[in-house]
Write a protein that holds these residues in place. Sequence first.
Motif, PDB file in Angstrom:
ATOM      1  N   ALA A  73     -15.928  18.712 -27.624  1.00 39.22           N
ATOM      2  CA  ALA A  73     -14.975  19.376 -26.729  1.00 39.22           C
ATOM      3  C   ALA A  73     -13.691  18.567 -26.615  1.00 39.22           C
ATOM      4  N   ARG A  74     -13.821  17.252 -26.554  1.00 42.34           N
ATOM      5  CA  ARG A  74     -12.638  16.403 -26.478  1.00 42.34           C
ATOM      6  C   ARG A  74     -11.803  16.538 -27.750  1.00 42.34           C
ATOM      7  N   ASP A  75     -12.482  16.615 -28.882  1.00 41.71           N
ATOM      8  CA  ASP A  75     -11.755  16.811 -30.142  1.00 41.71           C
ATOM      9  C   ASP A  75     -10.987  18.127 -30.129  1.00 41.71           C
ATOM     10  N   ARG A  76     -11.637  19.199 -29.675  1.00 37.55           N
ATOM     11  CA  ARG A  76     -10.966  20.504 -29.603  1.00 37.55           C
ATOM     12  C   ARG A  76      -9.736  20.413 -28.692  1.00 37.55           C
ATOM     13  N   LEU A  77      -9.876  19.688 -27.599  1.00 32.24           N
ATOM     14  CA  LEU A  77      -8.766  19.514 -26.678  1.00 32.24           C
ATOM     15  C   LEU A  77      -7.607  18.809 -27.366  1.00 32.24           C
ATOM     16  N   ASP A  78      -7.900  17.722 -28.069  1.00 31.28           N
ATOM     17  CA  ASP A  78      -6.849  16.966 -28.756  1.00 31.28           C
ATOM     18  C   ASP A  78      -6.202  17.779 -29.873  1.00 31.28           C
ATOM     19  N   LEU A  79      -6.981  18.698 -30.454  1.00 27.01           N
ATOM     20  CA  LEU A  79      -6.446  19.554 -31.511  1.00 27.01           C
ATOM     21  C   LEU A  79      -5.629  20.715 -30.950  1.00 27.01           C
ATOM     22  N   GLY A  80      -5.571  20.819 -29.601  1.00 27.13           N
ATOM     23  CA  GLY A  80      -4.801  21.888 -28.976  1.00 27.13           C
ATOM     24  C   GLY A  80      -5.572  23.169 -28.792  1.00 27.13           C
ATOM     25  N   GLU A  81      -6.880  23.149 -29.031  1.00 26.91           N
ATOM     26  CA  GLU A  81      -7.710  24.357 -28.888  1.00 26.91           C
ATOM     27  C   GLU A  81      -8.334  24.340 -27.486  1.00 26.91           C
ATOM     28  N   TYR A  82      -7.500  24.604 -26.496  1.00 28.61           N
ATOM     29  CA  TYR A  82      -7.893  24.393 -25.115  1.00 28.61           C
ATOM     30  C   TYR A  82      -9.002  25.346 -24.664  1.00 28.61           C
ATOM     31  N   ASP A  83      -8.907  26.606 -25.024  1.00 27.55           N
ATOM     32  CA  ASP A  83      -9.932  27.574 -24.603  1.00 27.55           C
ATOM     33  C   ASP A  83     -11.289  27.230 -25.185  1.00 27.55           C
ATOM     34  N   GLU A  84     -11.307  26.842 -26.441  1.00 24.03           N
ATOM     35  CA  GLU A  84     -12.582  26.502 -27.075  1.00 24.03           C
ATOM     36  C   GLU A  84     -13.153  25.217 -26.469  1.00 24.03           C
ATOM     37  N   ALA A  85     -12.301  24.259 -26.165  1.00 23.52           N
ATOM     38  CA  ALA A  85     -12.758  23.033 -25.517  1.00 23.52           C
ATOM     39  C   ALA A  85     -13.410  23.353 -24.178  1.00 23.52           C
ATOM     40  N   LEU A  86     -12.767  24.225 -23.408  1.00 25.24           N
ATOM     41  CA  LEU A  86     -13.307  24.585 -22.104  1.00 25.24           C
ATOM     42  C   LEU A  86     -14.632  25.335 -22.241  1.00 25.24           C
ATOM     43  N   ARG A  87     -14.742  26.181 -23.241  1.00 24.96           N
ATOM     44  CA  ARG A  87     -15.993  26.916 -23.455  1.00 24.96           C
ATOM     45  C   ARG A  87     -17.146  25.954 -23.725  1.00 24.96           C
ATOM     46  N   ILE A  88     -16.911  24.961 -24.590  1.00 26.01           N
ATOM     47  CA  ILE A  88     -17.963  23.985 -24.902  1.00 26.01           C
ATOM     48  C   ILE A  88     -18.339  23.188 -23.656  1.00 26.01           C
ATOM     49  N   LEU A  89     -17.344  22.790 -22.884  1.00 21.67           N
ATOM     50  CA  LEU A  89     -17.611  22.012 -21.664  1.00 21.67           C
ATOM     51  C   LEU A  89     -18.432  22.820 -20.662  1.00 21.67           C
ATOM     52  N   GLU A  90     -18.054  24.059 -20.452  1.00 25.91           N
ATOM     53  CA  GLU A  90     -18.773  24.891 -19.487  1.00 25.91           C
ATOM     54  C   GLU A  90     -20.192  25.195 -19.944  1.00 25.91           C
ATOM     55  N   GLU A  91     -20.417  25.108 -21.230  1.00 27.63           N
ATOM     56  CA  GLU A  91     -21.758  25.354 -21.784  1.00 27.63           C
ATOM     57  C   GLU A  91     -22.615  24.095 -21.753  1.00 27.63           C
ATOM     58  N   SER A  92     -22.017  22.924 -21.975  1.00 29.58           N
ATOM     59  CA  SER A  92     -22.795  21.688 -22.171  1.00 29.58           C
ATOM     60  C   SER A  92     -22.864  20.787 -20.952  1.00 29.58           C
ATOM     61  N   LEU A  93     -21.818  20.799 -20.125  1.00 27.80           N
ATOM     62  CA  LEU A  93     -21.779  19.839 -19.018  1.00 27.80           C
ATOM     63  C   LEU A  93     -22.799  20.145 -17.917  1.00 27.80           C
ATOM     64  N   PRO A  94     -22.957  21.389 -17.456  1.00 30.29           N
ATOM     65  CA  PRO A  94     -23.930  21.639 -16.377  1.00 30.29           C
ATOM     66  C   PRO A  94     -25.354  21.191 -16.698  1.00 30.29           C
ATOM     67  N   PRO A  95     -25.908  21.501 -17.892  1.00 28.45           N
ATOM     68  CA  PRO A  95     -27.276  21.010 -18.158  1.00 28.45           C
ATOM     69  C   PRO A  95     -27.348  19.490 -18.265  1.00 28.45           C
ATOM     70  N   LEU A  96     -26.287  18.851 -18.767  1.00 26.99           N
ATOM     71  CA  LEU A  96     -26.288  17.387 -18.816  1.00 26.99           C
ATOM     72  C   LEU A  96     -26.252  16.814 -17.411  1.00 26.99           C
ATOM     73  N   ARG A  97     -25.453  17.419 -16.530  1.00 28.93           N
ATOM     74  CA  ARG A  97     -25.390  16.971 -15.135  1.00 28.93           C
ATOM     75  C   ARG A  97     -26.763  17.107 -14.471  1.00 28.93           C
ATOM     76  N   ALA A  98     -27.431  18.212 -14.718  1.00 26.08           N
ATOM     77  CA  ALA A  98     -28.767  18.417 -14.144  1.00 26.08           C
ATOM     78  C   ALA A  98     -29.773  17.430 -14.707  1.00 26.08           C
ATOM     79  N   GLN A  99     -29.546  17.003 -15.927  1.00 23.04           N
ATOM     80  CA  GLN A  99     -30.499  16.128 -16.613  1.00 23.04           C
ATOM     81  C   GLN A  99     -30.364  14.676 -16.178  1.00 23.04           C
ATOM     82  N   VAL A 100     -29.136  14.161 -16.080  1.00 20.51           N
ATOM     83  CA  VAL A 100     -28.938  12.728 -15.825  1.00 20.51           C
ATOM     84  C   VAL A 100     -28.262  12.440 -14.495  1.00 20.51           C
ATOM     85  N   GLY A 101     -27.865  13.478 -13.762  1.00 20.49           N
ATOM     86  CA  GLY A 101     -27.261  13.258 -12.456  1.00 20.49           C
ATOM     87  C   GLY A 101     -25.750  13.396 -12.489  1.00 20.49           C
ATOM     88  N   PRO A 102     -25.137  13.704 -11.344  1.00 21.61           N
ATOM     89  CA  PRO A 102     -23.698  13.992 -11.295  1.00 21.61           C
ATOM     90  C   PRO A 102     -22.797  12.782 -11.486  1.00 21.61           C
TER      91      PRO A 102
END
Length: 959
Positions: free
Chosen positions: A693-722
């Motif tokens: 997602a960070r790579d997509r952000l740096d490449l200027g693909e902001y919508d795709e970066a946000l999509r990956i973050l919204e898909e991956s961050l919540p389960p990681l937060r639930a897994q290892v804590g906020p």
Amino acid sequence: MAVPVTIPGQDRLPSGPLRDLVTALHELYGDAGKPGVRVISSDIRKRPSLRDTVSHETISAMLRGDGLPRWDKVEGVVRVLAARSVTPRDEDGEVRRFHALWLRVSDAPQPATRAADFVTPLETVDEPARAVQLPRISGGIPERNRSFTGRDLILDEMRRRLNSGATFPIVLHGLGGTGKTQVAVEYLYRHAMADREAIWWVPAEDPMVARASLAALGERLGLPATGELQQTVRAVISELERGRVPWLLVLDNAELSDDLLSLLPAVGGQVLLTSRDPGWASVGTAIEVPPFDRAESIQFLRRRGRDISGADAEVLAERLGDLPLALEQVAAAQSATGMPVTEYLQLFDEHLQELLAAGQPRHYPATVVALVRIAVDRLRAVSPTAAQMIELFAHLGAEPVSVTLLRSGQDAPVTAPLKRTLGNPIEMGRAIQALRRYGIAKVDQETQRLEVHRLVQLALREALDETARERGRANLAYLLAAANPGSPDDVRTWSLHAEIAPHVLPAGLIDSPYPPARRLVVDQARYLSRTGDYAGSRRLAELAVARWGEEGADEFGMLATFQLVDALRAIGDYERSGELAIATWGRLREHDAYGEDHPLTLHMASSVSLHHRIRGDYRRALEVDGDTLARCQATLEPGDPQLLRSMNNLAVNMRLLGDFWGAFQLDEEVLAKRRDVFGESDNRTRQSALNLARDRLDLGEYDEALRILEESLPPLRAQVGPRHQYVLIGARTTAIALRKTGRFAEALRLARENVEAYHQHFGPDHEHTLAATITLANACHAAAVAEGKPPVEAREHATLAAARYRRVFGGRNPVTLAAEVDHAIILRALGDRKAREMDRLTLAELRQTVGEDHPYTLCAAANFANDLALDGEFGSARDLLERTLAASERVRGKDHPDSLACAVNLAVDLRMMGESTVAQQLLDRTIGNLRRVLGPGHPATLAAARGTRAECDIEPPPT
């Protein structure tokens, strides 16, 4: 008419100690005329001298032989039946006879039963049920002492002081063994429970344990968890000082130190301390807890002991100096053995003379050591297993030890019979009962934890001979090592690691030659770091490195060094961390047992490259990581975790050097391999998704970066804590993506939360905290501009972050220069003319440090062109923008939003120079590209249509 209870047949109650007890009880029951069980229960209630009541259901179960009753229950029934017997009986004599029968049963295996009035294999004999309602928020409060005696004047004084509304601490101080902790416990149950909404008991002998206890209080107070223990504790203290709920904090066995003083809330509630240190009197109100007065001693001995007359109690109290701990020890042992007081005193005098002749240390009474020696000698005779178990407590820490922890070491190579007992719950229960009966240990019914008084622990070390001490130390090392769950990165192991933590140093594991014990030390240092106690991790790792470093390139010494490097870096000691990493890497590379390709060498190389990245030497870091990856590829399997980490590190370097496409390709490969090796739900796989997602952000693909973050961050937060490091990094990346997609309000809210979390987690000067502060400054700036307001708050954040970057990382570090670029953007928006000079200097330094074509340099150049244009130097601005646009399209691509920003600004400058046709053509073409890349309603697209100049900010990626 009540139906008499009959003795069960052999099929229900076979021959053995329990049947002998029940048979004797039925003989007494018959001689008393077989009264109804309700009558017996009523008679017991009418005798206030008895220590407890007994329900009619319990009496029936007792006569049926349903299990081993608690001794105080048996005693009450025996005394009532003896008084009712037709045959004249000596009531005290009957009690002694039945106590002997009861002890034989207690030493035999018992069926487990949950009845409160019966003894299970792990149950105590005379612990009362809790009769007082605990507050809504409570933790760590010891069970009430059923044998508590006297101290009324002290308790009244405590109540008066604590109810006066004063905020300074109340300090119970006195010699070891005078019962300070017991007085504090009795006060809570007698006077404090109903008046406080929160009461928290903090074991304060070890500051690390005290901080962990306060962090647990934070969870109960509903505070958000953090990954850094010191920050969590500060948040808890701040919350207490707000005084939202009536609270009482108890710090038990607190030594006066700056470390503990920092844990005391200044206002908002009340603090009660117990300590041997009278120096606390300068901090709060001191109340001395002296030894018992003689009347209290006699009362205690007659209540706690077995058939002790008033005259004998007087002699015992005199001989023991009225010290409550010594009185408890002698009463427990005398009650367990049934030994006449005169005989016990003779044995005690023999041991005491030995100690006095040997020159007893002054920090604990010789009387206690003498008493412990008697208890240990008796234990060896009646329960060798219990004797070996108590040898462990001579080397354990002061914290209570759970039965679970002891039993988790059942596969350890400990000596017999301890090994057999650890694997057998029934034998374990018998051994624990023996420890209780002889006054060595207490058992908390609720938590199933064993506790040995600190004074008894000290006495044990003196009372045991050298062979027993060494056997205990070795057995404990074996046991704790076997209990080690390993995998300190796995949150599922943390509860057992927390159980072990207070005992690692007291057990002398650092000095143990046993390799699994050293592995435990390394795992503990890693565990402390992963849970945010970086100071504790550093302390443990430093001790291990100092001890094991004397043995050359010891493997565990190297592993401890890795943990020390990580801990030093986590607390912001970057220079020392880097120097140690580089020196250790050199030793490993040159050592015959390791060499360039050894896994430990490659591991340390990653720390070295990280050091170079933090210092801003990205090319040197790339060289190290490139070499490390090549060696990993040559020696490891394609899916090896270390190989994938090396690929990940190389991608980080490429990102920092501005090779966003190369970083994306490598991160995509790592993500695919981690999915294959670890699975989609593994936290390492999700971390790779965040990198992508960070790579997509740096490449200027902001919508795709946000999509990956919204898909991956919540389960990681639930897994290892906020507050896990990667979750916080992902949250910052999300805030950036939200801003870049034009969702300014959401970005600002998340950026604020992220900065606060980083402050709590890492402190104000950490690289991640400073990067998050820059993200907040950029979010504040964007939101203010969108609302037509001056970005005043943004300036505050940017000014602070830039200053701290310069102080911590140096003025020429790329991250410092990136912060200066963002700082200048905000100053320019406020009309501050200093922006031009700042941009000029920053651009020159970026060209020297990272090169002409680095994205940071291109952003700085585009912004400096804005300065030139604002001063009317449109020709110079156009020339600079033309060069910058060409380089940006070559490096970042024609459709990158920063390239399009340069094109918008160039069109504006061309129009200002009178080249309207060319300018309009360029602007129309660029607006079309912005609509396609960002969308027609994006703020950048709308601003371009208005002919507004664009700014190119920088959001440095993590190192």
